[in-house]
Enzyme design. Structure first.
Site, short mmCIF file in Angstrom:
data_model
loop_
_atom_site.label_atom_id
_atom_site.label_comp_id
_atom_site.label_asym_id
_atom_site.label_seq_id
_atom_site.Cartn_x
_atom_site.Cartn_y
_atom_site.Cartn_z
N THR A 131 23.72 29.89 25.62
CA THR A 131 24.50 29.39 24.50
C THR A 131 25.67 30.31 24.20
OG1 THR A 131 24.44 29.02 22.09
CG2 THR A 131 22.86 30.57 22.99
N ASP A 132 26.76 29.74 23.70
CA ASP A 132 27.89 30.59 23.33
C ASP A 132 27.59 31.39 22.05
OD1 ASP A 132 28.15 28.73 21.26
OD2 ASP A 132 30.14 28.04 21.85
N GLU A 133 26.43 31.15 21.44
CA GLU A 133 26.07 31.95 20.26
C GLU A 133 25.79 33.40 20.61
OE1 GLU A 133 23.68 30.52 17.10
OE2 GLU A 133 23.89 28.43 17.69
N TYR A 155 17.56 34.10 17.21
CA TYR A 155 17.70 33.13 18.30
C TYR A 155 18.70 33.61 19.35
CZ TYR A 155 19.83 29.23 20.78
OH TYR A 155 20.38 28.43 21.75
N LYS A 159 18.27 34.82 23.38
CA LYS A 159 18.99 34.23 24.51
C LYS A 159 19.78 35.30 25.26
CE LYS A 159 19.10 30.30 25.33
NZ LYS A 159 18.23 29.49 26.21
#
Length: 274
Positions: A131-133, A155, A159
């Site tokens: 994810t780009d998070e 979260y 990742k």
């Protein structure tokens, strides 16, 4: 990889939102390939998402947990898997604050179990769906694949940690891995904990959209078929050891998103009345 080459593809979390759309895309583009769906059917998963492929002889569902090393080792030793799409993950940011240990177990430990088994089985390609998070607050600023990881919640930290495991196997063993980092994904069959289906569900019940904070924070949204197309492109053309951002130019403040959905629902209701 060409359509004529027969492959066995494992999709973890294949009964979830993105995983199920990915399986349907794979089945449509590569009808002669075997597709194995491994999912432990938690609250975000639903086998009804796969009605369009469940009768196909090339598709099979195997219930199981990616965190179970015995199960995963047996899976790889018996199914002769060529390609892995690792979609299985805990993804809801708010839940990650409530139970961060679960996110670390599923997202980090589960990835470690899967990568080890895939290495021993000599898979041809392992695509880790991230994810780009992992870029943290930089998602509000321009960033690219070389930007530093600055995760800001349990979260995204899980990742980022899982990515590090995948990368370490590439560096140490030349494990054939590729990492993708996508923007927020939306589309049919998405669980109502995510913002767009949550807003739509509230509006259909004639309730107001609930927004955390000012609502001025902007987010990029990517339609699910676009992201699955990108995954298949990475599978076929991605360079091993590389990271690929999957983004979109569609960015919108959350409060504006809510307003536009309100207008869409009202227009739909008025059209039905006519």
């Amino acid at each position: 990889m060409s359509c004529s080459d027969r492959r066995t593809v494992l999709v973890t979390g294949g009964a979830g939102f993105i995983g199920s759309h990915l399986i349907c895309a794979l089945a449509g583009r590569f009808p002669h390939w075997r597709i194995i769906n491994v999912d432990n059917l938690q609250y975000c998963s639903n086998l009804k998402n796969l009605r369009s492929v469940q009768a196909s002889s090339s598709y099979s569902f195997i219930p199981g947990d990616v965190c179970d090393p015995l199960f995963i080792k047996h899976l790889f030793s018996t199914e002769h898997i060529d390609v892995v799409f690792h979609c299985a993950a805990e993804t809801h940011v708010e839940n990650s604050f409530v139970c961060p240990s679960r996110f670390m177990r599923v997202n980090v430990d589960g990835t470690a179990v899967l990568v080890r088994a895939a290495l021993e089985a000599s898979v041809q390609r392992f695509i880790y769906i991230s994810t780009d998070e992992v870029y943290g607050d930089s998602v509000d600023q321009p960033f690219d694949e070389l930007s530093p990881k600055r995760p800001t919640n349990p979260y995204s930290r899980s990742k980022a940690a899982a990515e590090s495991i995948v990368t370490s196997y590439w560096l140490k063993h030349k494990f054939p891995a590729v990492i993708t980092r996508s923007s927020n994904v939306y589309g049919p069959r998405q669980h109502h904990e995510k913002v767009i289906p949550r807003f739509l569900s509230l509006l259909q019940q004639q309730q107001k959209c609930t927004i955390q904070g000012s609502g001025l924070q902007s987010r990029h949204f990517l339609y699910v078929s676009d992201v699955t197309d990108a995954f298949l492109t990475v599978m076929e053309k991605g360079i091993l050891g590389e990271i690929y951002n999957i983004g979109t130019g569609f960015e919108i403040p959350i409060i504006q998103l809510a307003r536009e959905l309100v207008q869409m629902v009202r227009a739909d209701s008025e059209e039905r009345l006519c």
